[in-house]
Design an enzyme around this catalytic site. Structure first.
Site, PDB file in Angstrom:
ATOM      1  N   HIS A   1      18.392  -8.736  -0.546  1.00 30.85           N
ATOM      2  CA  HIS A   1      17.423  -8.438  -1.258  1.00 30.85           C
ATOM      3  C   HIS A   1      17.487  -9.037  -2.304  1.00 30.85           C
ATOM      4  O   HIS A   1      18.371  -7.616  -3.324  1.00 30.85           O
ATOM      5  CB  HIS A   1      16.190  -7.800  -1.196  1.00 30.85           C
TER       6      HIS A   1
ATOM      7  N   ASP B   1      16.246 -13.200   0.637  1.00 28.32           N
ATOM      8  CA  ASP B   1      15.483 -13.471  -0.790  1.00 28.32           C
ATOM      9  C   ASP B   1      16.585 -13.400  -2.113  1.00 28.32           C
ATOM     10  O   ASP B   1      16.825 -12.032  -2.370  1.00 28.32           O
ATOM     11  CB  ASP B   1      14.009 -12.949  -0.539  1.00 28.32           C
TER      12      ASP B   1
ATOM     13  N   GLU C   1      18.257   1.195   6.960  1.00 26.74           N
ATOM     14  CA  GLU C   1      18.003   2.160   5.846  1.00 26.74           C
ATOM     15  C   GLU C   1      18.157   3.456   5.651  1.00 26.74           C
ATOM     16  O   GLU C   1      16.901   4.087   5.366  1.00 26.74           O
ATOM     17  CB  GLU C   1      16.560   1.372   5.757  1.00 26.74           C
TER      18      GLU C   1
ATOM     19  N   ASN D   1      21.747  -1.936   9.707  1.00 25.06           N
ATOM     20  CA  ASN D   1      20.692  -2.898   8.736  1.00 25.06           C
ATOM     21  C   ASN D   1      20.452  -1.626   7.621  1.00 25.06           C
ATOM     22  O   ASN D   1      19.956  -0.805   7.886  1.00 25.06           O
ATOM     23  CB  ASN D   1      19.899  -3.000   8.963  1.00 25.06           C
TER      24      ASN D   1
ATOM     25  N   GLU E   1      17.818 -10.196   5.893  1.00 26.77           N
ATOM     26  CA  GLU E   1      16.374 -10.449   5.215  1.00 26.77           C
ATOM     27  C   GLU E   1      16.795 -11.464   3.681  1.00 26.77           C
ATOM     28  O   GLU E   1      16.086 -10.533   3.013  1.00 26.77           O
ATOM     29  CB  GLU E   1      16.255  -8.882   5.066  1.00 26.77           C
TER      30      GLU E   1
HETATM   31  O1  G2I Z   1      10.098  -4.297   2.222  1.00 30.28           O
HETATM   32  C1  G2I Z   1      10.662  -5.644   2.431  1.00 30.28           C
HETATM   33  C2  G2I Z   1      11.558  -5.012   3.881  1.00 30.28           C
HETATM   34  C3  G2I Z   1      12.640  -4.067   3.530  1.00 30.28           C
HETATM   35  N1  G2I Z   1      13.967  -4.059   4.930  1.00 30.28           N
HETATM   36  C4  G2I Z   1      13.094  -3.877   6.061  1.00 30.28           C
HETATM   37  C5  G2I Z   1      11.725  -4.824   6.226  1.00 30.28           C
HETATM   38  O2  G2I Z   1      10.868  -4.367   7.631  1.00 30.28           O
HETATM   39  C6  G2I Z   1      11.302  -5.165   5.276  1.00 30.28           C
HETATM   40  O3  G2I Z   1       9.921  -5.574   5.128  1.00 30.28           O
HETATM   41  C7  G2I Z   1       8.395  -5.397   4.219  1.00 30.28           C
HETATM   42  C8  G2I Z   1       8.174  -6.903   5.950  1.00 30.28           C
HETATM   43  O4  G2I Z   1       8.307  -7.843   4.954  1.00 30.28           O
HETATM   44  C9  G2I Z   1       6.075  -5.907   5.050  1.00 30.28           C
HETATM   45  O5  G2I Z   1       5.440  -7.595   5.512  1.00 30.28           O
HETATM   46  O6  G2I Z   1       7.877  -3.966   5.237  1.00 30.28           O
HETATM   47  C10 G2I Z   1       6.951  -3.977   4.954  1.00 30.28           C
HETATM   48  C11 G2I Z   1       6.461  -2.509   5.267  1.00 30.28           C
HETATM   49  O7  G2I Z   1       7.705  -1.741   5.336  1.00 30.28           O
HETATM   50  C12 G2I Z   1       5.911  -5.257   5.172  1.00 30.28           C
HETATM   51  O8  G2I Z   1       4.677  -4.662   4.484  1.00 30.28           O
HETATM   52  C13 G2I Z   1       3.416  -4.206   5.345  1.00 30.28           C
HETATM   53  C14 G2I Z   1       2.718  -3.432   4.139  1.00 30.28           C
HETATM   54  O9  G2I Z   1       2.997  -2.669   4.001  1.00 30.28           O
HETATM   55  C15 G2I Z   1       1.249  -3.226   4.976  1.00 30.28           C
HETATM   56  O10 G2I Z   1       0.651  -2.938   4.346  1.00 30.28           O
HETATM   57  C16 G2I Z   1       0.883  -4.767   6.096  1.00 30.28           C
HETATM   58  O11 G2I Z   1      -0.226  -4.174   6.569  1.00 30.28           O
HETATM   59  O12 G2I Z   1       3.222  -5.142   5.910  1.00 30.28           O
HETATM   60  C17 G2I Z   1       1.630  -5.313   6.635  1.00 30.28           C
HETATM   61  C18 G2I Z   1       1.815  -6.176   7.895  1.00 30.28           C
HETATM   62  O13 G2I Z   1       1.538  -7.834   6.917  1.00 30.28           O
END
Ligand code: G2I
Length: 456
Positions: free
Chosen positions: A242, A273, A163, A205, A271
């Site tokens: 996404h 969805d 990103e 990515n 990724e």
């Molecule tokens: O935002 C969706 C994705 C976009 N592309 C990069 C990916 O790395 C990103 O994944 C998401 C995860 O699916 C989430 O699970 O990235 C988020 C953070 O940028 C993740 O969220 C985080 C929460 O912000 C935290 O508060 C939490 O502790 O997930 C963590 C674990 O559950």
């Protein structure tokens, strides 16, 4: 026997010669691949692809979750566990426990692992957020080196940088503390990753890079082309994909996949969805990937809707209760129907060329077009005749009102009317009977494009 089954069987036979028959028999029972055509992973493997899911370590104790994971998927991406805040919470102190747990779960079951992600403006630990300049550059490179070294040989592809481009129409880099260390931070990260794990494929990515006409997509494309031309080690591009009402699946998605692939990199949907999980849209995404030889795998960002970062959009293939959704059936059917689906993009406005094979020393050029209202992308294929080419030139007459706005893998003279296109340094040599491709984008319509090729 189908090819993938034959390969699996012959691998098993080789394994039998090296270990006790009983142990090997048990190993085969444990690792027995699902019958082709019945699960996402097995069906993708039949097409030479993987089908993966983002996995969270804290869900590996949920048997409803692991039952689906182990049955359906043959690739895994840790959803958060390999990110910078997880792997280096304090500077110089690395923490790999949760990531190792996922890697071991996957690899012990024959699933491959995508690594996500080594360098990113987000999910930085506090110590890194507060850094800048040379110290940050060094810390970032050390992080890339240490993490890629820890997982060396276990990760098939790394999202080295995630990103790094801004949204909107500028095509600019995203401002971040990493970007402020110098525009070359991305290539520095790729070089460090290659040195640390030379066997892994190295990917860039990003999201909102699915629509070929968007400035962000074009900016990433230009960077990857530049990296390839200058020998920066990059092997793949990840399209997060996404999709939702604000950022829908674009009808030119296949053009985006094939255009990146034409640069000589793999393309991975990393990724996926889709808000509401339209079966038709999931089907189109799979068909688009199968139509592009170098689109070598698809990862969905979670397993059940309740596992999604956007759970309220119910964007995944399984319900929160673990049932297969209509989108699951559509994906499986698309995987099983193979690699020649009906086009999902509007048919080319130019009929398929019926050019006879070129004579000795000659070359031919054919064009395929993706037209939308107000513009088009043309992909031109140059094919050598029975002698190798050492330079080529293509003439294309554009209809009135059509104006070229950009082009790739080619030098051009003229933007309107009769245009002339010649090879660039790296694609002038074409073996006898072999082909190379270049492309351009234009405003207007593409009616009647009829390229002619001459050698030299
Ligand atoms: O935002 C969706 C994705 C976009 N592309 C990069 C990916 O790395 C990103 O994944 C998401 C995860 O699916 C989430 O699970 O990235 C988020 C953070 O940028 C993740 O969220 C985080 C929460 O912000 C935290 O508060 C939490 O502790 O997930 C963590 C674990 O559950």
């Amino acid at each position: 026997m189908r090819r993938a089954q034959w390969k699996a069987a012959s691998r098993a036979a080789i394994a039998l010669t090296g270990v006790g028959a009983l142990a090997a028999g048990m190993a085969m029972l444990l690792a027995a691949p699902a019958a082709a055509g019945t699960t996402l992973g097995a069906s993708a493997a039949e097409q030479g692809r993987y089908f993966g899911a983002a996995v969270a370590a804290n869900k590996l104790s949920d048997s409803a979750y692991t039952t689906i994971l182990n049955r359906e998927f043959n690739s895994v991406t840790p959803e958060n566990e390999m990110k910078i805040d997880a792997t280096e919470p304090q500077q110089g102190q690395f923490s790999f426990g949760a990531a190792d747990q996922i890697v071991n779960h996957a690899r012990s079951r024959g699933m491959s692992v995508r690594g996500h992600t080594l360098a990113w403006h987000s999910q930085q630990p506090g110590w890194m957020q507060n850094m800048s300049g040379t110290a940050l550059r060094q810390a970032m490179l050390n992080h890339v080196t240490q993490v890629a070294t820890h997982f060396r040989g276990q990760v098939v592809a790394w999202d080295v940088v995630n990103e790094a481009f801004a949204d909107g129409g500028t095509g600019a880099r995203r401002d971040s503390n990493l970007q402020r260390t110098g525009n070359d931070w991305i290539e520095a990260a790729f070089r460090a990753a290659r040195a640390a794990d030379p066997g892994a494929k190295l990917c860039y990515n990003d999201y909102n890079t699915d629509d070929w006409t968007h400035a962000k997509t074009q900016a990433v494309y230009t960077m990857v082309r530049d990296f390839k031309q200058r020998g920066v080690p990059i092997d793949c591009v990840g399209l997060q994909s996404h999709f939702n009402s604000g950022s829908p699946y674009p009808s030119n998605y296949r053009t985006t996949l094939s255009s990146f692939a034409a640069l000589g990199v793999d393309v991975q949907i990393t990724e996926l969805d889709i808000e509401g999980a339209s079966a038709a849209t999931y089907r189109s995404v799979v068909q688009d990937c199968l139509a592009v030889a170098r689109c070598n795998g698809i990862t969905v960002w979670g397993i059940r809707d309740s596992d999604s970062w956007r759970a309220s959009q119910t964007p995944l293939l399984f319900t929160s209760g673990g049932a297969k959704k209509p989108a699951y059936d559509a994906v499986l059917a698309a995987l099983n129907n193979g690699s020649t689906p009906p086009p999902t993009t509007p048919p080319p406005t130019t009929p398929p060329p019926t050019t006879p094979p070129p004579g000795p020393g000659g070359c031919t050029a054919t064009v395929s077009v993706n037209q939308w209202t107000g513009g088009f992308v043309a992909t031109v294929r140059v094919t050598a005749g029975s002698s190798a080419l050492n330079g080529w030139s293509v003439t294309i007459t554009l209809p009135t009102g059509a104006t070229v706005t950009n082009a790739w893998n080619v030098n051009r003279s003229g933007d309107t009317g009769t245009t002339r296109w010649t090879n660039v340094a790296y694609n002038g040599g074409v073996g006898a009977g072999q082909s190379t491709e270049f492309g351009f984008q234009a405003n207007g319509t593409s009616t009647g494009l009829n390229p002619t090729c001459t050698t030299g």
